[in-house]
Design an enzyme around this catalytic site. Structure first.
Site, PDB file in Angstrom:
ATOM      1  N   LYS A 135      33.828 -37.824  16.438  1.00  0.00           N
ATOM      2  CA  LYS A 135      32.452 -38.316  16.636  1.00  0.00           C
ATOM      3  C   LYS A 135      32.436 -39.846  16.763  1.00  0.00           C
ATOM      4  O   LYS A 135      31.834 -40.387  17.678  1.00  0.00           O
ATOM      5  CB  LYS A 135      31.543 -37.921  15.448  1.00  0.00           C
ATOM      6  CG  LYS A 135      31.447 -36.447  15.169  1.00  0.00           C
ATOM      7  CD  LYS A 135      30.516 -36.158  14.012  1.00  0.00           C
ATOM      8  CE  LYS A 135      30.974 -36.690  12.673  1.00  0.00           C
ATOM      9  NZ  LYS A 135      32.197 -36.076  12.146  1.00  0.00           N
TER      10      LYS A 135
ATOM     11  N   ARG B 163      42.649 -43.625   5.926  1.00  0.00           N
ATOM     12  CA  ARG B 163      41.516 -44.351   5.359  1.00  0.00           C
ATOM     13  C   ARG B 163      41.523 -44.086   3.857  1.00  0.00           C
ATOM     14  O   ARG B 163      42.055 -43.063   3.428  1.00  0.00           O
ATOM     15  CB  ARG B 163      40.241 -43.779   6.001  1.00  0.00           C
ATOM     16  CG  ARG B 163      39.162 -44.737   6.260  1.00  0.00           C
ATOM     17  CD  ARG B 163      38.122 -44.112   7.159  1.00  0.00           C
ATOM     18  NE  ARG B 163      37.522 -42.899   6.603  1.00  0.00           N
ATOM     19  CZ  ARG B 163      36.712 -42.097   7.274  1.00  0.00           C
ATOM     20  NH1 ARG B 163      36.417 -42.369   8.522  1.00  0.00           N
ATOM     21  NH2 ARG B 163      36.207 -41.017   6.706  1.00  0.00           N
TER      22      ARG B 163
ATOM     23  N   ARG C  51      45.142 -41.036   9.868  1.00  0.00           N
ATOM     24  CA  ARG C  51      44.328 -42.256   9.905  1.00  0.00           C
ATOM     25  C   ARG C  51      44.500 -43.111   8.650  1.00  0.00           C
ATOM     26  O   ARG C  51      44.290 -44.308   8.675  1.00  0.00           O
ATOM     27  CB  ARG C  51      42.872 -41.811  10.080  1.00  0.00           C
ATOM     28  CG  ARG C  51      41.897 -42.888  10.241  1.00  0.00           C
ATOM     29  CD  ARG C  51      40.556 -42.320  10.566  1.00  0.00           C
ATOM     30  NE  ARG C  51      40.139 -41.329   9.583  1.00  0.00           N
ATOM     31  CZ  ARG C  51      39.021 -40.635   9.650  1.00  0.00           C
ATOM     32  NH1 ARG C  51      38.214 -40.813  10.663  1.00  0.00           N
ATOM     33  NH2 ARG C  51      38.710 -39.766   8.723  1.00  0.00           N
TER      34      ARG C  51
ATOM     35  N   ARG D 253      23.298 -34.517   8.559  1.00  0.00           N
ATOM     36  CA  ARG D 253      24.396 -33.686   8.083  1.00  0.00           C
ATOM     37  C   ARG D 253      23.890 -32.525   7.244  1.00  0.00           C
ATOM     38  O   ARG D 253      24.679 -31.726   6.759  1.00  0.00           O
ATOM     39  CB  ARG D 253      25.280 -34.546   7.191  1.00  0.00           C
ATOM     40  CG  ARG D 253      26.646 -34.822   7.718  1.00  0.00           C
ATOM     41  CD  ARG D 253      27.258 -35.742   6.702  1.00  0.00           C
ATOM     42  NE  ARG D 253      28.667 -35.828   6.782  1.00  0.00           N
ATOM     43  CZ  ARG D 253      29.301 -36.811   7.395  1.00  0.00           C
ATOM     44  NH1 ARG D 253      28.633 -37.740   8.043  1.00  0.00           N
ATOM     45  NH2 ARG D 253      30.602 -36.858   7.352  1.00  0.00           N
TER      46      ARG D 253
ATOM     47  N   ARG E  38      35.559 -32.309   2.304  1.00  0.00           N
ATOM     48  CA  ARG E  38      34.616 -32.647   3.383  1.00  0.00           C
ATOM     49  C   ARG E  38      34.436 -31.463   4.324  1.00  0.00           C
ATOM     50  O   ARG E  38      33.342 -31.205   4.821  1.00  0.00           O
ATOM     51  CB  ARG E  38      35.094 -33.876   4.167  1.00  0.00           C
ATOM     52  CG  ARG E  38      34.966 -35.176   3.410  1.00  0.00           C
ATOM     53  CD  ARG E  38      34.702 -36.359   4.335  1.00  0.00           C
ATOM     54  NE  ARG E  38      35.791 -36.665   5.230  1.00  0.00           N
ATOM     55  CZ  ARG E  38      36.797 -37.495   4.953  1.00  0.00           C
ATOM     56  NH1 ARG E  38      36.842 -38.103   3.793  1.00  0.00           N
ATOM     57  NH2 ARG E  38      37.731 -37.726   5.826  1.00  0.00           N
TER      58      ARG E  38
HETATM   59  P1  AP5 Z   1      37.012 -40.049  14.320  1.00  0.00           P
HETATM   60  O1  AP5 Z   1      36.483 -40.504  15.631  1.00  0.00           O
HETATM   61  O2  AP5 Z   1      37.000 -41.010  13.173  1.00  0.00           O
HETATM   62  O3  AP5 Z   1      36.329 -38.691  13.885  1.00  0.00           O
HETATM   63  P2  AP5 Z   1      34.968 -38.461  13.135  1.00  0.00           P
HETATM   64  O4  AP5 Z   1      34.444 -37.160  13.598  1.00  0.00           O
HETATM   65  O5  AP5 Z   1      34.080 -39.669  13.282  1.00  0.00           O
HETATM   66  O6  AP5 Z   1      35.553 -38.289  11.681  1.00  0.00           O
HETATM   67  P3  AP5 Z   1      35.228 -39.012  10.317  1.00  0.00           P
HETATM   68  O7  AP5 Z   1      36.324 -38.578   9.373  1.00  0.00           O
HETATM   69  O8  AP5 Z   1      34.964 -40.462  10.455  1.00  0.00           O
HETATM   70  O9  AP5 Z   1      33.919 -38.302   9.993  1.00  0.00           O
HETATM   71  P4  AP5 Z   1      33.464 -37.756   8.668  1.00  0.00           P
HETATM   72  O10 AP5 Z   1      32.387 -36.880   9.151  1.00  0.00           O
HETATM   73  O11 AP5 Z   1      34.407 -37.144   7.735  1.00  0.00           O
HETATM   74  O12 AP5 Z   1      33.198 -39.071   7.869  1.00  0.00           O
HETATM   75  P5  AP5 Z   1      32.068 -40.147   7.926  1.00  0.00           P
HETATM   76  O13 AP5 Z   1      32.715 -41.444   8.156  1.00  0.00           O
HETATM   77  O14 AP5 Z   1      30.938 -39.731   8.794  1.00  0.00           O
HETATM   78  O15 AP5 Z   1      38.488 -39.485  14.584  1.00  0.00           O
HETATM   79  C1  AP5 Z   1      39.322 -39.101  13.534  1.00  0.00           C
HETATM   80  C2  AP5 Z   1      40.767 -39.551  13.852  1.00  0.00           C
HETATM   81  O16 AP5 Z   1      41.224 -38.820  14.976  1.00  0.00           O
HETATM   82  C3  AP5 Z   1      40.888 -41.043  14.228  1.00  0.00           C
HETATM   83  O17 AP5 Z   1      42.086 -41.552  13.746  1.00  0.00           O
HETATM   84  C4  AP5 Z   1      40.875 -41.013  15.765  1.00  0.00           C
HETATM   85  O18 AP5 Z   1      41.565 -42.098  16.307  1.00  0.00           O
HETATM   86  C5  AP5 Z   1      41.551 -39.695  16.058  1.00  0.00           C
HETATM   87  N1  AP5 Z   1      41.049 -39.066  17.277  1.00  0.00           N
HETATM   88  C6  AP5 Z   1      39.750 -39.014  17.691  1.00  0.00           C
HETATM   89  N2  AP5 Z   1      39.654 -38.319  18.845  1.00  0.00           N
HETATM   90  C7  AP5 Z   1      40.927 -37.902  19.143  1.00  0.00           C
HETATM   91  C8  AP5 Z   1      41.470 -37.119  20.210  1.00  0.00           C
HETATM   92  N3  AP5 Z   1      40.703 -36.612  21.194  1.00  0.00           N
HETATM   93  N4  AP5 Z   1      42.812 -36.881  20.195  1.00  0.00           N
HETATM   94  C9  AP5 Z   1      43.593 -37.368  19.188  1.00  0.00           C
HETATM   95  N5  AP5 Z   1      43.136 -38.130  18.168  1.00  0.00           N
HETATM   96  C10 AP5 Z   1      41.810 -38.378  18.140  1.00  0.00           C
HETATM   97  O19 AP5 Z   1      31.537 -40.027   6.412  1.00  0.00           O
HETATM   98  C11 AP5 Z   1      32.353 -40.392   5.315  1.00  0.00           C
HETATM   99  C12 AP5 Z   1      31.633 -40.038   4.034  1.00  0.00           C
HETATM  100  O20 AP5 Z   1      30.379 -40.751   3.954  1.00  0.00           O
HETATM  101  C13 AP5 Z   1      31.230 -38.567   3.871  1.00  0.00           C
HETATM  102  O21 AP5 Z   1      32.287 -37.794   3.333  1.00  0.00           O
HETATM  103  C14 AP5 Z   1      30.029 -38.665   2.911  1.00  0.00           C
HETATM  104  O22 AP5 Z   1      30.454 -38.867   1.601  1.00  0.00           O
HETATM  105  C15 AP5 Z   1      29.353 -39.949   3.390  1.00  0.00           C
HETATM  106  N6  AP5 Z   1      28.310 -39.704   4.406  1.00  0.00           N
HETATM  107  C16 AP5 Z   1      28.292 -40.202   5.681  1.00  0.00           C
HETATM  108  N7  AP5 Z   1      27.193 -39.796   6.331  1.00  0.00           N
HETATM  109  C17 AP5 Z   1      26.499 -39.021   5.455  1.00  0.00           C
HETATM  110  C18 AP5 Z   1      25.294 -38.282   5.544  1.00  0.00           C
HETATM  111  N8  AP5 Z   1      24.575 -38.250   6.678  1.00  0.00           N
HETATM  112  N9  AP5 Z   1      24.891 -37.582   4.450  1.00  0.00           N
HETATM  113  C19 AP5 Z   1      25.598 -37.602   3.318  1.00  0.00           C
HETATM  114  N10 AP5 Z   1      26.756 -38.269   3.159  1.00  0.00           N
HETATM  115  C20 AP5 Z   1      27.208 -38.976   4.236  1.00  0.00           C
END
Ligand code: AP5
Length: 181
Positions: A11, A127, A125, A86, A138
């Site tokens: 995403k 992180r 990644r 979410r 998650r």
């Molecule tokens: P990436 O693009 O980072 O994927 P993503 O879907 O954005 O994954 P995230 O892990 O960032 O999302 P998430 O939903 O767990 O966490 P978020 O930050 O929103 O890609 C992932 C990896 O794959 C990268 O290394 C990338 O380079 C690689 N990649 C991408 N596309 C690729 C491809 N096609 N081929 C190969 N490699 C690829 O949230 C974190 C935390 O915040 C949550 O756990 C929660 O505690 C909190 N939070 C955030 N938003 C909310 C909400 N709305 N409500 C409640 N809690 C929330």
């Protein structure tokens, strides 16, 4: 627009590419929360433990963050939301915020990636909230609380589904085609 998908589905990667192309901000609630944690703000201190455990931050806190962000000038002409909504209550909050701005969602893109690939990508990644335990949690949270949004947006005729397993550029092409941009 909203990008929907499991953790690690790409995403954030796709939001950044498409936002640049469309000239609208990519708004990542995960990035906003991580910035708050890094800054050591009251918000950051209150959400850090929840994030490290892979749990979702409560809906009221998220509503406040998103409401303020969507009121900023750069979001007036459109935005790509990554990581919000979410939960079904969050989707309701987003509708309320947008109705207050005489705006509406154009589309919700679901990026679909098989679970083993999600775990592999997140682990690669490195992180700070990407421990294997947090990643698994998650995914459980996603299944329980976020997947119901697929149906929620299907019945509103907003959902477009995209295969997220290819290369970054292949997925960008698929998302662009789904959005007709
Ligand atoms: P990436 O693009 O980072 O994927 P993503 O879907 O954005 O994954 P995230 O892990 O960032 O999302 P998430 O939903 O767990 O966490 P978020 O930050 O929103 O890609 C992932 C990896 O794959 C990268 O290394 C990338 O380079 C690689 N990649 C991408 N596309 C690729 C491809 N096609 N081929 C190969 N490699 C690829 O949230 C974190 C935390 O915040 C949550 O756990 C929660 O505690 C909190 N939070 C955030 N938003 C909310 C909400 N709305 N409500 C409640 N809690 C929330």
């Amino acid at each position: 627009m909203v990008l929907l998908g499991a953790p690690g589905s790409g995403k954030g990667t796709q939001a950044a590419i498409l936002a640049g192309r469309l000239g609208v901000p990519a708004i990542s609630t995960g990035d906003m929360l991580r910035q708050a944690v890094a800054a050591g703000s009251a918000l950051g201190r209150s959400v850090e433990g929840t994030m490290m455990r892979g749990k979702l931050v409560d809906d009221a806190t998220m509503a406040e963050i998103v409401r303020r962000r969507l009121e900023e000038d750069d979001a007036r002409r459109g935005f790509l939301l990554d990581g919000y909504p979410r939960t079904v209550p969050q989707a309701g909050t987003l509708e309320e915020i947008l109705a207050g701005q005489q705006a509406r969602l154009d589309a919700v893109v679901l990026i679909e990636v098989p679970e083993p690939v999600l775990v592999e990508r997140a682990l690669a990644r490195k992180r700070s909230d990407d421990t294997e335990e947090a990643i698994r949690e998650r995914l459980v949270e996603y299944g329980k609380k976020t997947e119901p949004l697929v149906r929620y947006y299907q019945v509103r005729s907003l959902l477009r589904e995209v295969d997220g397993e290819g290369s970054v550029s292949e997925v960008t092409a698929a998302v662009s085609a789904a959005l007709e941009v």
